[in-house]
Design a protein around this motif. Structure first.
Motif, PDB file in Angstrom:
ATOM      1  N   PRO A 193       0.834  -1.197   0.000  1.00 21.30           N
ATOM      2  CA  PRO A 193       0.000   0.000   0.000  1.00 21.30           C
ATOM      3  C   PRO A 193       0.875   1.256   0.000  1.00 21.30           C
ATOM      4  CG  PRO A 193      -0.829  -1.592   1.600  1.00 21.30           C
ATOM      5  CD  PRO A 193       0.496  -2.101   1.118  1.00 21.30           C
ATOM      6  N   GLN A 194       0.486   2.215  -0.797  1.00 18.48           N
ATOM      7  CA  GLN A 194       1.158   3.501  -0.984  1.00 18.48           C
ATOM      8  C   GLN A 194       2.418   3.415  -1.848  1.00 18.48           C
ATOM      9  OE1 GLN A 194       1.457   5.239   3.056  1.00 18.48           O
ATOM     10  NE2 GLN A 194      -0.337   6.461   2.509  1.00 18.48           N
ATOM     11  N   ASP A 195       2.747   2.204  -2.341  1.00 17.95           N
ATOM     12  CA  ASP A 195       3.750   2.155  -3.408  1.00 17.95           C
ATOM     13  C   ASP A 195       3.209   2.915  -4.614  1.00 17.95           C
ATOM     14  OD1 ASP A 195       5.488   0.617  -1.970  1.00 17.95           O
ATOM     15  OD2 ASP A 195       5.252  -1.205  -3.175  1.00 17.95           O
ATOM     16  N   ILE A 196       4.107   3.416  -5.429  1.00 19.95           N
ATOM     17  CA  ILE A 196       3.717   4.007  -6.702  1.00 19.95           C
ATOM     18  C   ILE A 196       4.355   3.164  -7.790  1.00 19.95           C
ATOM     19  CG2 ILE A 196       3.854   6.017  -8.203  1.00 19.95           C
ATOM     20  CD1 ILE A 196       3.898   7.754  -5.689  1.00 19.95           C
ATOM     21  N   ILE A 197       3.510   2.586  -8.651  1.00 19.68           N
ATOM     22  CA  ILE A 197       4.028   1.705  -9.684  1.00 19.68           C
ATOM     23  C   ILE A 197       3.872   2.357 -11.059  1.00 19.68           C
ATOM     24  CG2 ILE A 197       3.479  -0.342  -8.296  1.00 19.68           C
ATOM     25  CD1 ILE A 197       1.189  -0.903 -10.243  1.00 19.68           C
ATOM     26  N   GLN A 198       4.750   1.973 -11.928  1.00 18.95           N
ATOM     27  CA  GLN A 198       4.685   2.407 -13.316  1.00 18.95           C
ATOM     28  C   GLN A 198       3.717   1.495 -14.076  1.00 18.95           C
ATOM     29  OE1 GLN A 198       6.311   5.109 -14.514  1.00 18.95           O
ATOM     30  NE2 GLN A 198       7.202   5.505 -12.491  1.00 18.95           N
ATOM     31  N   THR A 199       3.228   1.981 -15.195  1.00 22.99           N
ATOM     32  CA  THR A 199       2.395   1.173 -16.082  1.00 22.99           C
ATOM     33  C   THR A 199       2.925   1.287 -17.503  1.00 22.99           C
ATOM     34  OG1 THR A 199       0.844   2.958 -16.631  1.00 22.99           O
ATOM     35  CG2 THR A 199       0.357   1.634 -14.657  1.00 22.99           C
ATOM     36  N   ARG A 200       2.503   0.375 -18.324  1.00 23.06           N
ATOM     37  CA  ARG A 200       2.949   0.380 -19.713  1.00 23.06           C
ATOM     38  C   ARG A 200       2.563   1.675 -20.418  1.00 23.06           C
ATOM     39  NH1 ARG A 200       5.112  -2.771 -23.326  1.00 23.06           N
ATOM     40  NH2 ARG A 200       4.582  -2.605 -25.544  1.00 23.06           N
ATOM     41  N   LYS A 201       1.450   2.234 -20.057  1.00 25.11           N
ATOM     42  CA  LYS A 201       0.982   3.442 -20.732  1.00 25.11           C
ATOM     43  C   LYS A 201       1.791   4.673 -20.323  1.00 25.11           C
ATOM     44  CE  LYS A 201      -3.158   5.768 -22.224  1.00 25.11           C
ATOM     45  NZ  LYS A 201      -4.607   5.646 -22.414  1.00 25.11           N
ATOM     46  N   GLY A 202       2.554   4.553 -19.231  1.00 24.48           N
ATOM     47  CA  GLY A 202       3.318   5.703 -18.759  1.00 24.48           C
ATOM     48  C   GLY A 202       2.672   6.409 -17.590  1.00 24.48           C
ATOM     49  N   LEU A 203       1.438   6.068 -17.255  1.00 20.63           N
ATOM     50  CA  LEU A 203       0.773   6.646 -16.094  1.00 20.63           C
ATOM     51  C   LEU A 203       1.290   5.984 -14.825  1.00 20.63           C
ATOM     52  CD1 LEU A 203      -2.934   6.714 -17.374  1.00 20.63           C
ATOM     53  CD2 LEU A 203      -1.324   8.624 -17.279  1.00 20.63           C
ATOM     54  N   THR A 204       1.444   6.771 -13.779  1.00 22.25           N
ATOM     55  CA  THR A 204       1.836   6.226 -12.489  1.00 22.25           C
ATOM     56  C   THR A 204       0.600   5.986 -11.633  1.00 22.25           C
ATOM     57  OG1 THR A 204       2.157   8.477 -11.650  1.00 22.25           O
ATOM     58  CG2 THR A 204       4.105   7.301 -12.479  1.00 22.25           C
ATOM     59  N   VAL A 205       0.647   4.927 -10.829  1.00 21.55           N
ATOM     60  CA  VAL A 205      -0.505   4.543 -10.012  1.00 21.55           C
ATOM     61  C   VAL A 205      -0.069   4.376  -8.565  1.00 21.55           C
ATOM     62  CG1 VAL A 205      -2.309   2.833  -9.617  1.00 21.55           C
ATOM     63  CG2 VAL A 205      -1.588   3.352 -11.957  1.00 21.55           C
ATOM     64  N   GLU A 206      -0.715   5.105  -7.673  1.00 30.56           N
ATOM     65  CA  GLU A 206      -0.513   4.900  -6.246  1.00 30.56           C
ATOM     66  C   GLU A 206      -1.370   3.727  -5.798  1.00 30.56           C
ATOM     67  OE1 GLU A 206      -0.809   7.252  -1.943  1.00 30.56           O
ATOM     68  OE2 GLU A 206      -1.805   8.079  -3.712  1.00 30.56           O
ATOM     69  N   ILE A 207      -0.809   2.843  -5.014  1.00 26.07           N
ATOM     70  CA  ILE A 207      -1.549   1.672  -4.554  1.00 26.07           C
ATOM     71  C   ILE A 207      -2.317   2.016  -3.286  1.00 26.07           C
ATOM     72  CG2 ILE A 207      -1.393  -0.746  -3.846  1.00 26.07           C
ATOM     73  CD1 ILE A 207      -0.661  -0.137  -6.790  1.00 26.07           C
ATOM     74  N   GLY A 208      -3.603   2.136  -3.418  1.00 24.32           N
ATOM     75  CA  GLY A 208      -4.463   2.351  -2.260  1.00 24.32           C
ATOM     76  C   GLY A 208      -4.840   1.054  -1.585  1.00 24.32           C
ATOM     77  N   ASN A 209      -4.818  -0.042  -2.358  1.00 22.60           N
ATOM     78  CA  ASN A 209      -5.165  -1.347  -1.800  1.00 22.60           C
ATOM     79  C   ASN A 209      -4.563  -2.422  -2.693  1.00 22.60           C
ATOM     80  OD1 ASN A 209      -6.618  -3.800  -1.069  1.00 22.60           O
ATOM     81  ND2 ASN A 209      -8.018  -2.466   0.062  1.00 22.60           N
TER      82      ASN A 209
END
Length: 461
Positions: free
Chosen positions: A289-305
């Motif tokens: 939780p609260q990691d920030i991961i990269q995605t193939r599209k280039g958008l970053t995603v914060e992990i809420g769950n």
């Protein structure tokens, strides 16, 4: 399909379907002994009931089956295990458009998941009706059976690798090419979200990519969530929530089955199937939780769950789908409990960015007796996915509209300006019904194929 046979024998009995409002008229044309037997047995043609009618010598000469409508796909589904084990045939008066559904229902009523436990008794056999479209019936039954078998198989025997092999095996049958990108190669080839979700497992995550072509028709891409088991990750599920998580690859099972139907029907399309196959496990390497991961599209995603992992693996697969500039994208996922809270276990939620596509799917679901229900991509809820430290969060902070929020998340990664449909489904019968044993189930599959078949015909005419 071994319970569908080519020819009758001396013991074959006819099955006559009768609705309650036609029973009286039918009996009027029968010998008095038939009417007497029917009345004494208490048979009223209530849907799902049957009676065995004896001849003058006391031997059974006919089965009467109560139906609400003669084209109900499940009307015959209870008979294979309820009737004595012998051969039966459909009454020749069954309308041609109802015959295929009757045979499909019969075949599905013969289903048992017997990989680990032998079935208690062999079901009865049905003689193929002359007017049945055998290819259509076989294609439908084999696809639905594939979904059930894959979902019912426990994760001990169906991990990411085995799911990939199932895709490869089906592709080989139809001359498709299958590529697998696994483990650290996911990072090297820019599928970071798939890798992040699956890296905690001893079983390598992978992206399974099948391609099949029949001419230069429209490009169709089908995507399926392949989470072979979901512990919830570090946001660990309780035991009750983990109990059915072998079915969390149900979206992948549906996607593969739909691809199988497309290839089997030889639709004039260029088909691509993308299945991100992972196991969401707990270890020292699990995403947090609260990691920030990269995605193939280039958008970053914060992990809420970490238990909202399915949308993360689908994000990379949907972004990959855009590379081919497809004409149509369909994805399947056992994505949210919120969809089940809204619609129950038997009614898949449909989301789409294209009203014409959504209507086609809804109409097909009604025709095929494989219903789906459209929920909105309600734009005002998109702000619930905002994150102060990343492009978006994988969950909303509040408890509301979980299925809509998840679909809005996926929309961020789906190909822009491309008709896209997303199915959020249960993939599981919580209780047994005729032809639908408790366990894995194909939901929205027949509707999706019928709609896709019509869409292809329209776009290739």
């Amino acid at each position: 399909m071994e319970y569908l046979v080519d020819s009758a024998d001396a013991t074959t009995l006819p099955i006559t379907p009768i609705a309650p409002d036609t029973l009286k008229g039918w009996l009027a044309g029968q010998p008095a002994r038939v009417a007497a037997w029917v009345h004494s047995s208490g048979f009223t043609a209530k849907a799902g009931t049957h009676t065995l009618v004896p001849d003058d010598n006391g031997e059974v000469e006919r089965v009467l089956l109560g139906v609400e409508r003669r084209d109900d796909i499940w009307a015959y589904a209870g008979l294979p295990t309820a009737l004595p084990s012998r051969r039966y045939s459909l009454d020749p008066e069954v309308e041609e458009d109802a015959v295929n559904r009757a045979v499909v229902g019969w075949a599905m009523g013969c289903y048992a998941f017997d990989r680990y436990k032998k079935r208690e008794a062999e079901p009865a056999q049905l003689v193929w009706p002359e007017s049945a479209d055998r290819a259509t019936v076989r294609r439908t039954v084999e696809a639905c059976t594939l979904v059930r078998d894959l979902i019912n198989t426990p994760a001990s025997d169906l991990g990411p690798e085995e799911l990939g092999e199932a895709v490869r095996a089906e592709g080989k049958r139809y001359g498709a090419k299958t590529q697998v990108i696994a483990g650290e190669q996911l990072l090297k080839r820019n599928y970071p979200a798939i890798h992040a979700v699956g890296r905690a497992s001893a079983r390598e995550p992978r992206l399974v990519d099948l391609r099949w072509s029949n001419g230069e028709g429209p490009r169709i891409t089908i995507v399926g969530k392949g989470v072979c088991f979901d512990t919830g990750g570090l946001d660990l599920k309780p035991a009750s929530g983990m109990k059915l998580m072998k079915k969390d690859m149900g979206g992948a099972a549906h996607a593969l089955a739909l691809a199988k139907m497309v290839m089997g029907a030889e639709l004039p399309v260029r088909l691509r199937l993308l299945i991100p196959a992972v196991e969401n496990s707990v270890s020292g390497d699990a995403f947090r939780p609260q990691d920030i991961i990269q995605t193939r599209k280039g958008l970053t995603v914060e992990i809420g769950n970490t238990d909202a992992e399915g949308r993360l693996v689908l994000a990379d697969a949907l972004a990959e789908a855009e590379r081919d500039k497809p004409d149509l994208v369909i994805d399947f996922a056992t994505l949210t409990g919120a969809a089940r809270s809204a619609l129950g276990p038997d009614l898949p939620a449909l989301f789409s960015n294209d009203d014409a596509l959504a209507k086609r799917l809804l109409d097909a679901g009604e025709r095929e007796q494989d219903p789906v229900w459209r929920l909105p991509l309600f734009d005002p809820y998109r702000k619930w996915l905002d994150s102060p430290v990343a492009d978006l969060n994988n969950v909303a902070e509040g408890p509301f509209a979980g299925a809509i929020v998840a679909a809005l998340f996926l929309r961020e990664f789906a190909p822009k300006d491309t008709p896209w449909a997303h199915f959020d489904l249960m993939g599981w019968n919580t209780a047994a019904k005729p032809g639908r044993p408790k366990g894995g189930e194909a939901m929205s599959l027949r509707a999706a194929f019928a709609a896709l078949n019509g869409w292809v015909a329209e776009h290739t005419s």
